[in-house]
Design an enzyme around this catalytic site. Structure first.
Site, PDB file in Angstrom:
ATOM      1  N   GLU A  76     -41.321  62.693 -48.486  1.00  0.00           N
ATOM      2  CA  GLU A  76     -42.120  63.089 -47.333  1.00  0.00           C
ATOM      3  C   GLU A  76     -43.601  63.034 -47.714  1.00  0.00           C
ATOM      4  OE1 GLU A  76     -42.174  66.421 -43.779  1.00  0.00           O
ATOM      5  OE2 GLU A  76     -41.718  67.075 -45.786  1.00  0.00           O
TER       6      GLU A  76
ATOM      7  N   GLY B 105     -44.731  72.657 -52.959  1.00  0.00           N
ATOM      8  CA  GLY B 105     -43.981  73.809 -53.439  1.00  0.00           C
ATOM      9  C   GLY B 105     -42.502  73.461 -53.532  1.00  0.00           C
ATOM     10  N   ALA B 106     -42.025  72.795 -52.480  1.00  0.00           N
ATOM     11  CA  ALA B 106     -40.624  72.414 -52.422  1.00  0.00           C
ATOM     12  C   ALA B 106     -40.432  71.389 -51.318  1.00  0.00           C
ATOM     13  CB  ALA B 106     -39.752  73.637 -52.139  1.00  0.00           C
ATOM     14  N   MET B 107     -39.254  70.741 -51.327  1.00  0.00           N
ATOM     15  CA  MET B 107     -38.987  69.698 -50.337  1.00  0.00           C
ATOM     16  C   MET B 107     -37.549  69.780 -49.856  1.00  0.00           C
ATOM     17  SD  MET B 107     -40.040  67.206 -48.568  1.00  0.00           S
ATOM     18  CE  MET B 107     -38.934  66.441 -47.394  1.00  0.00           C
TER      19      MET B 107
ATOM     20  N   ASN C 188     -35.052  68.032 -48.862  1.00  0.00           N
ATOM     21  CA  ASN C 188     -34.072  66.948 -48.830  1.00  0.00           C
ATOM     22  C   ASN C 188     -32.702  67.542 -48.534  1.00  0.00           C
ATOM     23  OD1 ASN C 188     -36.182  65.285 -50.106  1.00  0.00           O
ATOM     24  ND2 ASN C 188     -35.724  66.574 -51.872  1.00  0.00           N
TER      25      ASN C 188
ATOM     26  N   GLU D 148     -36.991  76.275 -47.041  1.00  0.00           N
ATOM     27  CA  GLU D 148     -36.362  74.960 -47.167  1.00  0.00           C
ATOM     28  C   GLU D 148     -34.964  74.967 -46.553  1.00  0.00           C
ATOM     29  OE1 GLU D 148     -38.442  72.823 -47.823  1.00  0.00           O
ATOM     30  OE2 GLU D 148     -39.943  74.089 -48.802  1.00  0.00           O
TER      31      GLU D 148
ATOM     32  N   GLU E 201     -42.329  72.353 -39.515  1.00  0.00           N
ATOM     33  CA  GLU E 201     -42.919  73.286 -40.483  1.00  0.00           C
ATOM     34  C   GLU E 201     -43.176  74.679 -39.905  1.00  0.00           C
ATOM     35  OE1 GLU E 201     -42.658  72.769 -43.391  1.00  0.00           O
ATOM     36  OE2 GLU E 201     -42.547  70.603 -43.623  1.00  0.00           O
TER      37      GLU E 201
HETATM   38  N1  BES Z   1     -41.740  69.678 -46.134  1.00  0.00           N
HETATM   39  C1  BES Z   1     -42.527  70.509 -46.967  1.00  0.00           C
HETATM   40  C2  BES Z   1     -43.001  69.852 -48.225  1.00  0.00           C
HETATM   41  C3  BES Z   1     -44.032  68.776 -48.023  1.00  0.00           C
HETATM   42  C4  BES Z   1     -45.271  69.093 -47.577  1.00  0.00           C
HETATM   43  C5  BES Z   1     -43.775  67.469 -48.306  1.00  0.00           C
HETATM   44  C6  BES Z   1     -46.216  68.107 -47.391  1.00  0.00           C
HETATM   45  C7  BES Z   1     -44.685  66.492 -48.109  1.00  0.00           C
HETATM   46  C8  BES Z   1     -45.934  66.797 -47.658  1.00  0.00           C
HETATM   47  C9  BES Z   1     -41.762  71.764 -47.363  1.00  0.00           C
HETATM   48  O1  BES Z   1     -40.788  72.160 -46.466  1.00  0.00           O
HETATM   49  C10 BES Z   1     -42.765  72.877 -47.390  1.00  0.00           C
HETATM   50  O2  BES Z   1     -43.236  73.243 -46.362  1.00  0.00           O
HETATM   51  N2  BES Z   1     -43.092  73.382 -48.566  1.00  0.00           N
HETATM   52  C11 BES Z   1     -44.089  74.390 -48.738  1.00  0.00           C
HETATM   53  C12 BES Z   1     -43.510  75.717 -49.089  1.00  0.00           C
HETATM   54  C13 BES Z   1     -43.210  76.551 -47.905  1.00  0.00           C
HETATM   55  C14 BES Z   1     -42.575  77.868 -48.292  1.00  0.00           C
HETATM   56  C15 BES Z   1     -44.403  76.822 -47.041  1.00  0.00           C
HETATM   57  C16 BES Z   1     -44.990  73.939 -49.865  1.00  0.00           C
HETATM   58  O3  BES Z   1     -44.660  72.921 -50.474  1.00  0.00           O
HETATM   59  O4  BES Z   1     -45.982  74.573 -50.113  1.00  0.00           O
HETATM   60 ZN    ZN Z   2     -41.493  73.043 -44.778  1.00  0.00          ZN
END
Ligand code: BES
Ligand code: ZN
Length: 852
Positions: free
Chosen positions: A130, A264-266, A268, A301, A323
């Site tokens: 992503e 932070g995380a993804m 998938n 996630e 999101e």
């Molecule tokens: N989908 C996102 C990760 C992401 C963000 C991938 C931007 C590519 C580009 C994931 O679900 C996410 O939102 N992660 C957050 C943590 C969350 C607890 C707010 C992050 O990575 O900070």
């Molecule tokens: Zn997210």
């Protein structure tokens, strides 16, 4: 340039076989894509980037095979597959062979490295697709609506683990020392959700949640840090299945900690990847914030498994549907899991952060046109996540939790395995709740900014009016309107009266009982708007703080400071208001308060700093003394959390010698006996020692950073390196952001911290100016973009000019409106400084004069 692929050929299914080579950091792949050709073509266009396509063939109905060739267009991240004869409409099988590099930019198919306890270096391979990087892993139709089924096979050395989105269905020998691991077909899903992870990873025993086995994966030796994540993982999976009324859409669920990870995380599907700090934690040694972070990220996630993975936004302009919802659901789940954490109150901090950006001229609507990939990445910001989640919470409160949930269920059920847009969500919510949604909601989603609600006494009641809140921009926006669900509570003779109304017009009169005393607007604190009370109302209210909810006190301060930043309240009046909070018990309220004092500190001349420090001590002392240094057996979870925050602020921002001395003693005790110091106090103690320490502390912290036993410990000591004050030590920290000692996933955030501190911002700015090109090359794009947020702390007219000149000359584009927003935040701070320097100096001199 049109960034959308032509719709003449669309994929239905990919069979992908990939063979990564960790030693040479390359991979080879082949894929067969079942496609529907909609109209006769001699050219098929799909996405590919940083790949070499070795062969192209297409097999048609009746076994006809046409050989083709590939032309790569790196600028547009596309491949054109050219065929000598037209491909007729119908079902075809496209066959490609390709190779690529396991890059070190933490996107696409990339390599991550770590050193084990014995000092041996290891490499693993992981993906981050992503928003638009699946095209770096395999040629594909890399757009969210082009959903397909993925059948993946990974060919890897026998001793390594291979993980993808679904369960393993077969393992067969594949040449000397290798195995081919085949995974079950995925559901129909978008390309950005595909994942591959290969390396010496180990997994915990599965925890069964209904029919789903849940596991945590990490590098060897860290499974002892997985328990907490498994617990919130199991809880939230079950919570979401019930809330959504739909089973988890995968066949297994793996949570994987990857040593190098940009975000932070993804989410998938079935193979959620995390940075280590967001998944692995020792709950006996972690602070509350560190635990809350893990719980949040895991819940977030897992919420995406439905919101995002099962139902996906049609295009990136609608990323808030993913999101904001995942953030909202994360809060619901964590709040249900640990109600004593008061997660919705803590969310006030995030809501306020979104309001900071959304009060700018350079803000954007939540839903915002996106074309280029860079602009897509810039959509993952506070407006998407935090404003989005705030307006969902506001809507949930407006409709009632049940009506809202029924609408969500209807939406997911209607659009599963497919895509949806904001209008589809309104439709489902409206159908379920029997209410028209767009009238109320469109203003919050499609318009930038938010209202300032002013409250004045009028006759026997109140006059409540709205206009747009702006930090700059003065009287503009007076005519803008939102439909604002307003809740208010007034104190009357026996208890309270509550009122709810939908403010649509510019102003409205609200009658109150004759005995009404103080009144709080935005009662309960869910509204995404600020409130400005007329002076007599503010005065009454600030005498009754103990009767307000924590989130209401939070908003009072947060709104008050925003008014001061925009010039609608003097800094002196704001600081007077803060004096009323000596008895405050909520840590979030203290976060706004100390945050605002840190802001003032950055805007003030260095010669006045001792006076500001004295003011900080004045404001914090009572509360800090009440809590002391030791946790008490009968205190609440929130008090325990607060202690560390207050001590940290006293010892750093307040520069309090007594607190610093005590912190040194406490740390000395910690060296002998780690269990002797409360995990909520320790991070603050480390920060204080950095602020007041020298070379010896620096050397010790650097050593502890390098030999840390948990990801949280590593982070604390790493960020402490930015908290020192001696130029010599700071310059060492700056060097470490580029010499390989700090991971590229962390270095940009370390720089941001260095730019933000009044002790290091000057050398940090010089360092960034000299090295930004190397940083742009080496740091992951998303983190690099956020590094620049640090420029908002360079508060002086001269710096501002320098910053502006720097960006103009180099034409740096951070995507979307990111850079504009940082520059405007700097403008707001410089304006505040210009307006308040003299009055603040006078105020501080007066307020901190030793009392006789
Ligand atoms: N989908 C996102 C990760 C992401 C963000 C991938 C931007 C590519 C580009 C994931 O679900 C996410 O939102 N992660 C957050 C943590 C969350 C607890 C707010 C992050 O990575 O900070
Ligand atoms: Zn997210």
């Amino acid at each position: 340039m049109d960034f959308r692929l032509p719709a003449t050929v669309v994929p239905a299914r990919y069979d992908i076989r990939l063979e990564p080579d960790l030693e040479t950091a390359t991979f080879a792949g082949e894929e067969t894509i079942a496609v529907s050709v909609k109209e006769s073509v001699t050219e098929i266009v799909l996405n590919a980037a940083e790949l070499a396509i070795l062969s192209v063939a297409i097999e048609g109905p009746g076994g006809v095979v046409v050989q083709g060739s590939a032309a790569l267009d790196e600028t547009n991240e596309r491949a054109r597959l050219l065929f000598p004869a037209p491909i007729a409409p119908g079902e075809w099988r496209l066959k490609l062979r390709f190779t690529g590099v396991l890059n070190d930019r933490l996107h696409g198919f990339y390599r991550s490295t770590y050193t084990d306890a014995a000092g041996v270096a290891h490499t693993l391979a992981a993906t981050q697709f992503e928003a638009t990087d699946a095209r770096r892993g395999f040629p594909c139709w890399d757009e969210p609506t082009l959903k397909a089924v993925f059948g993946v096979t990974l060919v890897v050395p026998e001793g390594l683990a291979a993980v993808s989105n679904t369960a393993v269905v077969g393992e067969t020998p594949a040449g000397p020392g290798k195995k081919a691991v085949a995974f079950a077909d995925t559901i129909r899903m978008s390309s950005y959700l595909v994942a591959f992870v290969v390396g010496e990873l180990v997994a915990t025993e599965p925890v069964m949640v209904g029919k789903t086995p849940l596991r945590v994966w990490c590098v060897p030796g860290k499974t002892r840090l997985a328990r907490f994540a498994l617990e919130i993982g199991a809880f939230s999976l079950d919570f979401f299945e019930r809330y959504y009324g739909l089973p988890y859409p995968g066949d297994k669920l793996d949570l994987l900690a990857i040593p190098d990870f940009a975000a932070g995380a993804m989410e998938n599907l079935g193979a959620v990847t995390f940075r280590e700090t967001a998944l692995l934690v020792d709950e006996t040694a972690a602070s509350h914030s560190e635990l809350e972070r893990v719980a949040d990220v895991v819940a977030h996630e897992l919420a995406h498994m439905w919101f995002g993975d099962l139902v996906t936004m049609t295009w990136w302009n609608g990323i808030w549907l993913n999101e904001a919802f995942a953030t909202f659901m994360e809060l619901l789940a964590v709040d249900a899991w640990k109600p004593e954490w008061k997660r919705w109150v803590t969310f006030g901090v995030s809501r306020a952060a979104a309001m900071t950006v959304d009060g700018l001229e350079s803000t954007r609507p939540i839903e915002f046109e996106v074309l280029a990939p860079r602009d897509c990445e810039a959509m993952f910001d506070l407006l998407t996540y935090e404003k989005g989640a705030s307006v969902l919470r506001m809507l949930e409160q407006h409709l009632g939790p049940e009506g809202f949930r029924n609408g969500v269920r209807l939406y997911l059920d209607r659009h599963r395995f497919a895509n949806a847009e904001t209008t589809d969500l309104w439709k489902a919510l409206g159908d379920a709740a029997h209410q028209p949604i767009p009238e109320v909601m469109d203003g919050w989603i499609f318009k930038p900014g938010y209202p300032l609600v002013s409250v004045e006494p009028e006759g026997r009641g109140l006059k409540i009016s709205q206009r747009r809140f702006r930090y700059l921009g003065g009287e503009e926006g007076a005519e803008e309107r939102w439909r604002i669900p307003i809740t208010l509570r007034a104190s009357v003779k026996r208890g309270f009266v509550h009122k709810q109304l939908l403010l649509e017009a510019g102003e409205v009169l609200v009658p109150l009982p004759a005995s009404a005393d103080w009144v709080v607007v935005n009662a309960g604190g869910h509204g995404f708007y600020r409130v400005r009370y007329a002076p007599p109302l503010l005065k009454k209210m600030s005498g009754a703080l103990a009767k307000l909810e924590p989130i209401e006190r939070f908003n009072l301060l947060s709104d008050g400071f925003a008014l001061a930043q925009s010039g609608m309240l003097t800094a002196a009046d704001y600081l007077d208001l803060t004096a009323r909070f000596a008895g405050e018990t909520d840590r979030n309220v203290w976060t706004v308060l100390t945050g605002s004092l840190a802001y003032v500190n950055r805007a003030m001349a260095a010669e006045h700093r001792p006076q500001l420090e004295a003011l900080v001590r004045q404001r914090l002392e009572t509360a800090a003394e009440r809590l002391g240094w030791e946790p008490q057996p009968d205190e609440t979870e929130l008090e325990r959390q607060l202690r560390g925050d207050l001590l940290r602020a006293l010892g750093t921002l307040g520069n309090d010698p007594a607190t610093q001395g005590r912190a040194r003693e406490v740390y000395a005790r910690y060296r002998d006996d780690e269990s002797a110091v409360d995990p909520n106090v320790l991070p603050g103690v480390i920060a204080i020692l950095a602020a007041s320490g020298g070379e010896a502390e620096y050397a010790e912290f650097l050593g502890r950073f390098k030999s840390a036993r948990t990801p949280q410990e590593e982070q604390r000591y790493l960020y402490a390196l930015a908290g020192f004050r001696q130029p010599e030590l700071l310059s060492q920290t700056l060097d470490r952001t580029l010499n390989g000692e700090v991971r590229s996933q962390d270095a940009p955030f370390l720089i941001r911290a260095l730019l933000t501190s009044v002790y290091s911002r000057e050398p940090a700015w010089e360092f960034v100016k000299a090295n930004w090109e190397e940083m742009a090359r080496r740091y992951p794009g998303s983190a690099y973009r956020r590094m620049w947020e640090g420029i908002t702390a360079l508060v002086s007219p001269a710096w501002e000019q320098d910053v502006q000149g720097f960006f103009t000359a180099r034409r740096i584009d951070l995507g979307g409106k990111t850079l504009e927003q940082y520059l405007e935040q700097l403008r707001v701070a410089v304006r505040f400084q210009e307006r308040e320097t003299a009055p603040l100096a006078a105020y501080l001199a007066q307020a901190t004069k030793p009392k006789r």
